[in-house]
Design a protein around this motif. Structure first.
Motif, PDB file in Angstrom:
ATOM      1  N   UNK A 390       0.760  -1.243   0.000  1.00 44.83           N
ATOM      2  CA  UNK A 390       0.000   0.000   0.000  1.00 44.83           C
ATOM      3  C   UNK A 390       0.785   1.283   0.000  1.00 44.83           C
ATOM      4  N   UNK A 391       2.123   1.211  -0.016  1.00 43.95           N
ATOM      5  CA  UNK A 391       2.924   2.429  -0.106  1.00 43.95           C
ATOM      6  C   UNK A 391       2.926   2.941  -1.551  1.00 43.95           C
ATOM      7  N   UNK A 392       3.642   4.053  -1.792  1.00 41.50           N
ATOM      8  CA  UNK A 392       3.459   4.799  -3.038  1.00 41.50           C
ATOM      9  C   UNK A 392       4.269   4.297  -4.222  1.00 41.50           C
ATOM     10  N   UNK A 393       5.396   3.607  -3.977  1.00 41.66           N
ATOM     11  CA  UNK A 393       6.257   3.235  -5.085  1.00 41.66           C
ATOM     12  C   UNK A 393       7.281   4.315  -5.367  1.00 41.66           C
ATOM     13  N   UNK A 394       7.920   4.296  -6.535  1.00 44.13           N
ATOM     14  CA  UNK A 394       8.997   5.235  -6.837  1.00 44.13           C
ATOM     15  C   UNK A 394       8.514   6.644  -7.185  1.00 44.13           C
ATOM     16  N   UNK A 395       9.105   7.615  -6.533  1.00 41.04           N
ATOM     17  CA  UNK A 395       8.771   9.011  -6.827  1.00 41.04           C
ATOM     18  C   UNK A 395       9.132   9.333  -8.274  1.00 41.04           C
ATOM     19  N   UNK A 396       8.264  10.062  -8.921  1.00 43.08           N
ATOM     20  CA  UNK A 396       8.488  10.412 -10.316  1.00 43.08           C
ATOM     21  C   UNK A 396       7.785   9.490 -11.283  1.00 43.08           C
ATOM     22  N   UNK A 397       7.446   8.298 -10.828  1.00 42.16           N
ATOM     23  CA  UNK A 397       6.715   7.369 -11.679  1.00 42.16           C
ATOM     24  C   UNK A 397       5.247   7.298 -11.244  1.00 42.16           C
ATOM     25  N   UNK A 398       5.012   6.931  -9.984  1.00 46.62           N
ATOM     26  CA  UNK A 398       3.632   6.768  -9.520  1.00 46.62           C
ATOM     27  C   UNK A 398       3.148   7.945  -8.678  1.00 46.62           C
ATOM     28  N   UNK A 399       4.073   8.764  -8.195  1.00 39.38           N
ATOM     29  CA  UNK A 399       3.660   9.905  -7.367  1.00 39.38           C
ATOM     30  C   UNK A 399       4.690  11.017  -7.466  1.00 39.38           C
ATOM     31  N   UNK A 400       4.270  12.205  -7.013  1.00 46.53           N
ATOM     32  CA  UNK A 400       5.145  13.372  -7.024  1.00 46.53           C
ATOM     33  C   UNK A 400       4.676  14.364  -5.972  1.00 46.53           C
ATOM     34  N   UNK A 401       5.538  15.324  -5.661  1.00 44.12           N
ATOM     35  CA  UNK A 401       5.142  16.403  -4.755  1.00 44.12           C
ATOM     36  C   UNK A 401       4.669  17.581  -5.605  1.00 44.12           C
ATOM     37  N   UNK A 402       3.467  18.061  -5.302  1.00 43.12           N
ATOM     38  CA  UNK A 402       2.919  19.187  -6.042  1.00 43.12           C
ATOM     39  C   UNK A 402       2.317  20.166  -5.030  1.00 43.12           C
ATOM     40  N   UNK A 403       2.830  21.402  -5.045  1.00 44.88           N
ATOM     41  CA  UNK A 403       2.385  22.428  -4.094  1.00 44.88           C
ATOM     42  C   UNK A 403       2.509  21.938  -2.653  1.00 44.88           C
ATOM     43  N   UNK A 404       3.621  21.219  -2.405  1.00 44.41           N
ATOM     44  CA  UNK A 404       3.903  20.748  -1.058  1.00 44.41           C
ATOM     45  C   UNK A 404       3.080  19.558  -0.610  1.00 44.41           C
ATOM     46  N   UNK A 405       2.364  18.919  -1.535  1.00 43.42           N
ATOM     47  CA  UNK A 405       1.486  17.810  -1.187  1.00 43.42           C
ATOM     48  C   UNK A 405       1.808  16.594  -2.053  1.00 43.42           C
ATOM     49  N   UNK A 406       1.806  15.408  -1.431  1.00 43.37           N
ATOM     50  CA  UNK A 406       2.038  14.169  -2.175  1.00 43.37           C
ATOM     51  C   UNK A 406       0.782  13.805  -2.961  1.00 43.37           C
ATOM     52  N   UNK A 407       0.934  13.605  -4.274  1.00 45.13           N
ATOM     53  CA  UNK A 407      -0.198  13.266  -5.133  1.00 45.13           C
ATOM     54  C   UNK A 407       0.213  12.169  -6.111  1.00 45.13           C
TER      55      UNK A 407
END
Length: 587
Positions: A390-407
């Motif tokens: 249930x964690x996010x996986x690799x940053x830049x592929x499945x998630x990123x920080x946008x306006x200080x928030x994980x999305x």
């Protein structure tokens, strides 16, 4: 005598080679020089003996690429769950003196002590004492290694948390809850459910409201499987967990330590759960293929909407609650049984001692594996290896920080949590599902805060994700639940969540006599439990129950139960101690 001992050792070693298809002698042949993106010049294949894994072979895909780029190595996973033979594989490799380079294992019933005594685990003291994993989690690591046959650091516990043992580790969904097709529950007018028995007419109404699956197959309110049966019928045990009970052998322990039950007693919650399933079958609510299907087959039925209720969120919701289904007003959500108090495991402030990671004593790659372990326990490592849970996986592929928030990224919405979508070649190719870490290991608690995002590792708890739970199904459920955003929040508001304080308690080794008696008894219990569920009438149900009770009584059941009840009471005491220790440490 010496010749005979050497012969036995060689036989064990050859047996291990035959079973696994790998040889300790061929380790050097697997090492080749290559130039990678990592700081290591020599490419290696690491044998990972993993009793938690449900996949055997070379790790592939996006997780494999990350491991290759960082550590210039690949993981050859040796999984007893897949290889078959249960403990035989462990015993065979132990006899050969080499479990593997990296070891992820359960520890109960004396396994940890036996591994240390046999010299199968490397003392990691000098390897990790200057690393972040030790600096950050030294209390949990020291506690885990106390009282062993030798001094040193041989294992690191899993699921280490900085939260109280009285805080649920389940995130937004408890271990168990009565999940039903919410669109069907809506159609029949949200009837109240006071007891587990009252759930049966509700399930019947839902089945009548949704008679066909998405592909046009007949629906069933309930569907079962046998894959995970052990001391008892696993599905029935989990209906008992709706009332705050968890098994330990043939005993059931209430989360707060206030009650202990023998599972075969007439008034036990296990027998009550069997009777509930029996009554459901009498009403035509149980899938007739329950006795022959496996977990994978049942998962496919959930994806098709053929099964209308589930005791676990990770079964019904995970398989059916796609965005498309929920936007169409269809989905699994939990209803409320007024007398229930679902069991939830508390956070492990000293780590979960039942699952650990270690370095094999015979490995040639100790330094690199220590670096790998250190990375697994880092925020980035947890995001990546924890994605399987249930964690996010690799940053830049499945998630990123946008306006200080994980999305989520656009790709993350397509791939997470375990969808069969293609992975870009630069990230390893293959499919997302096939590339997920097969280690099945949780270094840290998923509900703990990731310092890189200031959100829990568990993405379903992210603010950005909770805000998007706004489909017709979500809004209907939240309105019914009085505005609660999650199941755990709803149950906490109802004071209906049984949190068993997290503890590093490890069940001790039992004697061979008890193990033999247990094996004889549990075979009868499991077989008769299934027969009770599918009994033709009440009289036959009672007849099979008496047969089960009388038969195991003659097989030494009471001797085994005495051991299990003592273990249950010891575990309950350790929960109290875990709270005391945490409070004294965090004052």
């Amino acid at each position: 005598m010496k010749k005979r001992g050497i012969s036995l050792f060689l036989c064990a070693a050859l047996t291990a080679t035959t079973i696994l298809g790998v040889s300790g002698c061929s380790k050097q042949e697997q090492v080749v020089n290559t130039t990678g993106n990592s700081d290591y010049d020599e490419f290696i294949t690491v044998d990972v003996f993993d009793t938690l894994a449900n996949y055997q072979g070379i790790q592939s895909g996006w997780f494999a690429k990350i491991v290759k780029d960082r550590f210039n190595m690949e993981l050859n996973i040796i999984a007893p769950n897949i290889a078959g033979g249960g403990d035989i594989l462990f015993q065979t490799r132990s006899a050969a003196g080499n479990l593997g380079d990296l070891i992820i294992t359960k520890t109960e019933n004396g396994r940890l002590e036996n591994m240390v005594k046999a010299g199968l685990l490397m003392d990691m003291t000098d390897l990790i004492q200057d690393k972040d994993v030790y600096q950050n989690y030294s209390d949990a690591i020291k506690n885990m290694n106390q009282g062993l046959d030798r001094e040193g650091i041989f294992v690191i516990p899993s699921e280490i948390s900085n939260q109280s043992p009285e805080t649920s580790s389940d995130g937004i969904e408890p271990l168990v809850a009565p999940y039903v097709r919410w669109d069907g529950y809506q159609q029949i007018g949200y009837p109240e459910v006071k007891t587990l028995e009252d759930l049966i007419p509700v399930l019947k109404g839902i089945q009548e409201a949704i008679p066909l699956s998405d592909s046009g197959k007949r629906t069933y309110a309930l569907s079962l499987f046998k894959d995970w049966d052990d001391n008892m019928m696993m599905v029935a045990k989990n209906y008992a967990a709706l009332y705050g009970y968890q098994e330990i052998g043939f005993a059931m322990e209430k989360a707060d330590g206030s009650d202990f039950q023998s599972i075969i007693d007439d008034d036990s919650f296990y027998v009550k759960a069997l009777h509930f399933l029996f009554e459901a079958n009498q009403e035509g609510l149980v899938d007739p293929e329950s006795t022959t299907q496996n977990y994978d087959t049942l998962s496919d039925k959930f994806r098709d909407g053929q099964i209308l209720s589930s005791i676990w969120s990770w079964q019904g919701q995970s398989n059916y609650n796609t965005r498309e289904h929920k936007e169409a007003g269809k989905g699994m959500m939990p209803l409320y049984i007024e007398d229930m108090a679902p069991y939830s495991e508390g956070c492990y402030s000293m780590g979960n001692g039942k699952g650990v990671i270690a370095i094999g004593s015979q490995t040639k790659y100790a330094s690199r594996l220590a670096d790998f372990i250190d990375w697994l326990y880092s925020p980035e490592g947890m995001e990546i290896v924890g994605q399987a849970n249930g964690a996010a996986g690799p940053e830049g592929l499945t998630w990123e920080m946008k306006d200080g928030e994980a999305v989520y990224t656009e790709y993350g919405w397509e791939a997470l949590p375990s969808n069969d979508v293609a992975v870009p070649e630069e990230w390893g190719g293959g499919t997302w599902k096939d590339g997920i870490s097969a280690l099945n290991y949780k270094p840290l608690a998923l509900v703990d805060t990731d310092p890189r995002t200031n959100e829990p590792y568990l993405t379903t708890m992210w603010s950005s994700i909770l805000e998007l739970n706004n489909t017709p199904v979500d809004e209907a459920w939240k309105s019914w639940a009085g505005g609660a955003r999650t199941t755990v929040e709803f149950l906490e508001e109802k004071n209906a969540l049984s949190v068993a304080p997290g503890t590093s308690y490890i069940q001790p080794e039992e004697t061979s006599d008890i193990t033999t008696l247990r094996g004889q008894c549990k075979s009868v219990i499991v077989d008769d439990s299934w027969q009770m569920v599918f009994a033709s009438d009440e009289a036959e149900f009672e007849q099979i129950l008496r047969h089960m009770q009388d038969t195991v009584a003659g097989l030494g059941y009471e001797e085994v139960l005495k051991v299990d009840l003592q273990n249950a009471k010891d575990r309950a005491a350790s929960r109290t101690e875990a709270i005391r220790e945490y409070n004294s440490r965090t004052k």
